[in-house]
Design a protein around this motif. Structure first.
Motif, PDB file in Angstrom:
ATOM      1  N   HIS A 299       0.868  -1.175   0.000  1.00 13.85           N
ATOM      2  CA  HIS A 299       0.000   0.000   0.000  1.00 13.85           C
ATOM      3  C   HIS A 299       0.906   1.226   0.000  1.00 13.85           C
ATOM      4  O   HIS A 299       1.650   1.458   0.973  1.00 13.85           O
ATOM      5  CB  HIS A 299      -0.923   0.016   1.229  1.00 13.85           C
ATOM      6  CG  HIS A 299      -1.778  -1.208   1.342  1.00 13.85           C
ATOM      7  ND1 HIS A 299      -2.887  -1.419   0.555  1.00 13.85           N
ATOM      8  CD2 HIS A 299      -1.671  -2.300   2.148  1.00 13.85           C
ATOM      9  CE1 HIS A 299      -3.440  -2.573   0.875  1.00 13.85           C
ATOM     10  NE2 HIS A 299      -2.719  -3.137   1.837  1.00 13.85           N
TER      11      HIS A 299
ATOM     12  N   TYR B 269      -2.621   6.749  -4.923  1.00 13.10           N
ATOM     13  CA  TYR B 269      -2.551   5.500  -4.149  1.00 13.10           C
ATOM     14  C   TYR B 269      -2.242   4.344  -5.108  1.00 13.10           C
ATOM     15  O   TYR B 269      -2.882   4.178  -6.152  1.00 13.10           O
ATOM     16  CB  TYR B 269      -3.877   5.261  -3.422  1.00 13.10           C
ATOM     17  CG  TYR B 269      -3.973   3.899  -2.774  1.00 13.10           C
ATOM     18  CD1 TYR B 269      -3.167   3.556  -1.693  1.00 13.10           C
ATOM     19  CD2 TYR B 269      -4.875   2.952  -3.248  1.00 13.10           C
ATOM     20  CE1 TYR B 269      -3.255   2.307  -1.105  1.00 13.10           C
ATOM     21  CE2 TYR B 269      -4.983   1.707  -2.655  1.00 13.10           C
ATOM     22  CZ  TYR B 269      -4.159   1.379  -1.594  1.00 13.10           C
ATOM     23  OH  TYR B 269      -4.254   0.138  -1.011  1.00 13.10           O
TER      24      TYR B 269
ATOM     25  N   GLN C 267      -6.204   8.429   3.690  1.00  9.95           N
ATOM     26  CA  GLN C 267      -6.196   7.091   4.267  1.00  9.95           C
ATOM     27  C   GLN C 267      -7.585   6.701   4.757  1.00  9.95           C
ATOM     28  O   GLN C 267      -8.021   5.553   4.589  1.00  9.95           O
ATOM     29  CB  GLN C 267      -5.179   7.028   5.411  1.00  9.95           C
ATOM     30  CG  GLN C 267      -5.006   5.635   6.003  1.00  9.95           C
ATOM     31  CD  GLN C 267      -3.881   5.582   7.003  1.00  9.95           C
ATOM     32  OE1 GLN C 267      -3.323   6.613   7.371  1.00  9.95           O
ATOM     33  NE2 GLN C 267      -3.532   4.388   7.455  1.00  9.95           N
TER      34      GLN C 267
ATOM     35  N   LEU D 129      -8.143  -0.102   1.281  1.00 12.50           N
ATOM     36  CA  LEU D 129      -7.130  -0.299   2.307  1.00 12.50           C
ATOM     37  C   LEU D 129      -7.807  -0.930   3.514  1.00 12.50           C
ATOM     38  O   LEU D 129      -8.747  -0.365   4.095  1.00 12.50           O
ATOM     39  CB  LEU D 129      -6.492   1.046   2.684  1.00 12.50           C
ATOM     40  CG  LEU D 129      -5.386   1.016   3.727  1.00 12.50           C
ATOM     41  CD1 LEU D 129      -4.175   0.240   3.214  1.00 12.50           C
ATOM     42  CD2 LEU D 129      -4.961   2.448   4.089  1.00 12.50           C
TER      43      LEU D 129
ATOM     44  N   LEU E 288       0.024   2.083   5.646  1.00 18.41           N
ATOM     45  CA  LEU E 288       0.092   2.855   4.412  1.00 18.41           C
ATOM     46  C   LEU E 288       1.458   3.544   4.339  1.00 18.41           C
ATOM     47  O   LEU E 288       1.761   4.425   5.155  1.00 18.41           O
ATOM     48  CB  LEU E 288      -1.035   3.888   4.364  1.00 18.41           C
ATOM     49  CG  LEU E 288      -1.069   4.780   3.122  1.00 18.41           C
ATOM     50  CD1 LEU E 288      -1.287   3.948   1.867  1.00 18.41           C
ATOM     51  CD2 LEU E 288      -2.145   5.853   3.256  1.00 18.41           C
TER      52      LEU E 288
END
Length: 528
Positions: A159, A174, A206, A215, A221
């Motif tokens: 990630h 991302y 996030q 996620l 992350l």
């Protein structure tokens, strides 16, 4: 590397750069209105035949992940285009990217759809280029280009959130194992004129990724921020690592060195990542991210014209090489000809010197050469008994019970008078002219071919006394072996036992009779 115009389009301005000799030059800015469009055309007026690469960094850029049935070939392409058209019906600038397949179920394709949802930000610029017939090579996105950037830098985390500061603000993209999933653009300065807190914006991103299930909760992350080295201390104060967030900071100069574009950026390097992305685009020049349709026709014409020039240059180069090769071969052949002529003159001089030192000749050289040729012809084509004797010898090797007594060889000359017959000088039968000797036929010399030849064989058979049946069979077998040779005629002149009705059989009986052998005579005729 070919020259290019590299344009960077943000929400309110367009910056024009020139890519010449592997470097970015210029950097003129134009406002997003009709006056700015006219100024851009005036700026490109002196280089209208140079292709244009348009790189966009707009807020109105949307990304969607969809699952489509796995269909290959033309049907799959049509299915993807229909889905893309349904998702983004209001804009012609669309893009799709297949990012793999689902591991379970039908194993559908995972497709990333993206588009510039506000075409009014792009159309005035591209339509102006089209109107002035300036070749537009492609329409690109900084977000889609960052996929190459991530893979080049080796940022293949599970990630990853890549944060770069560009003209339009902070771009947050991302990635999952190097594949783009989502991107958003936030301004660098808020309405009050204060700098945006990058750490807080990363936390918002996030939360959004967790809400849309890109996620998973508890996943870390990895956030990579690319900025000039002078800004990193202030950014580090805004970004604190947490249980689900890890920050890394990369200096912009170090990134350009790793990408190999630091020399291309040169003096154009600044506090933003724009020039880095422009240099990366100019060096790689991938296929156009967003479809242009008919807006790309002048670039296609430019490319066709360039290919024709290249083909003509290649043909001219090949022709020049062929001409050079022919000239070299002609020069080499001329040198060889002169060398051979010089050698011939030397041989002629030496021959004349040798001939001058020799005593007077009996006849001319031509006659001597003719005599040598005749002698060689006689050796090769003249009649000789060795061929027929070799055949008889081979047959005797297979018949050891036959003993040779006598051979008689002669040459048959067809059409010649019998030996000893007189020929009159006046040619009349019964005339009173003077007799002349019969001239020798040229066939005796093998001219024009070898003459027929005959061989008389007289032999006896070493068999028990009075065993005439075995003698006759042995002679017949011997005759068949000789007849196996091509162009050889075998005739039995006298068999071991003559059973013809006109011949009288006689002999002596008793112990006082002298021992005798079965004899026979064969006549062989060979026509070469």
């Amino acid at each position: 590397m070919l020259n290019r115009h590299v344009l960077y389009l943000s929400n309110d301005t367009l910056t024009a750069w020139r890519w010449e000799r592997g470097r970015l030059l210029g950097g003129a800015s134009f406002t997003s209105d009709s006056a700015g469009v006219d100024d851009l055309l005036d700026h490109l007026d002196h280089q209208r035949q140079v292709p244009v690469l348009l790189l966009t960094d707009l807020i109105e850029e949307d990304f969607q992940r969809v699952h489509l049935p796995h269909v290959g070939g033309r049907a799959g392409a049509k299915l993807t285009q229909r889905r893309l058209l349904q998702q983004y019906r209001e804009t012609p600038f669309r893009h799709h990217e297949v990012q793999g397949r689902e591991p379970d179920g039908r194993r559908d394709d995972i497709v990333l759809l993206s588009a510039l949802t506000n075409p009014a930000m792009v159309l005035p610029w591209v339509e102006a280029l089209e109107q002035e017939r300036i070749p537009l090579a492609g329409l690109y996105s900084t977000t889609l280009l960052s996929e190459y950037l991530v893979n080049k830098l080796g940022l293949l985390d599970e990630h990853l959130l890549l944060v770069t500061q560009q003209s339009a603000g902070w771009r947050q993209s991302y990635f999952q194992r190097g594949q783009l999933k989502f991107s958003r653009l936030t301004p660098a300065i808020d309405r009050d004129g204060d700098a945006i807190n990058v750490g807080a914006e990363a936390a918002k991103t996030q939360q959004f990724l967790t809400s849309v299930r890109l996620l998973a909760r508890g996943s870390v992350l990895e956030t990579v921020i690319i900025a000039p080295a002078g800004q990193l201390p202030a950014l580090e104060m805004q970004c604190a690592d947490g249980p689900e967030t890890a920050f890394r900071f990369l200096p912009l100069a170090q990134v350009t060195d790793r990408l190999g574009v630091s020399a291309a950026v040169g003096d154009a390097a600044g506090a933003l990542a724009d020039t880095m992305l422009l240099a990366l685009l100019a060096t790689t020049q991938p296929a156009s991210h967003y479809t242009l349709g008919p807006l790309r026709r002048y670039f296609q014409l430019w490319r066709a014209r360039r290919n024709l020039y290249l083909a003509a240059g290649a043909v001219a180069g090949i022709a020049a090489c062929a001409v050079g090769l022919n000239l070299w071969q002609a020069w080499d052949a001329r040198a060889d000809s002169e060398r051979l002529a010089q050698e011939a003159r030397q041989f002629d001089r030496r021959y004349n010197e040798v001939m001058a030192a020799m005593p007077p000749r009996v006849t001319s050289t031509a006659n001597m050469r003719a005599a040598v040729n005749v002698e060689r012809m006689l050796v090769v084509q003249g009649p000789s008994p060795w061929q027929m004797v070799s055949m008889v010898s081979a047959a005797l090797e297979q018949s050891p019970q036959i003993r040779l007594l006598q051979l008689g060889w002669k040459v048959d000359l067809p059409g010649q008078p019998p030996t000893g017959a007189p020929v009159l000088a006046n040619g009349s039968a019964g005339g009173t002219g003077t007799a002349a000797a019969t001239p020798m036929s040229s066939l005796l010399a093998g001219i024009p071919a070898r003459p027929p030849q005959s061989l008389s064989i007289e032999a006896e058979i070493l068999s028990p006394e009075d065993d005439y049946r075995n003698a006759v069979n042995t002679m017949n077998r011997f005759a068949r072996q000789l007849a196996a040779n091509p162009r050889l005629l075998v005739q039995v002149d006298k068999p071991p036992l003559d059973t013809r009705p006109t011949v009288r059989l006689d002999g002596k009986a008793g112990t006082t009779a002298a021992p005798t052998r079965a004899r026979f005579t064969l006549n062989l005729v060979w026509k070469p």
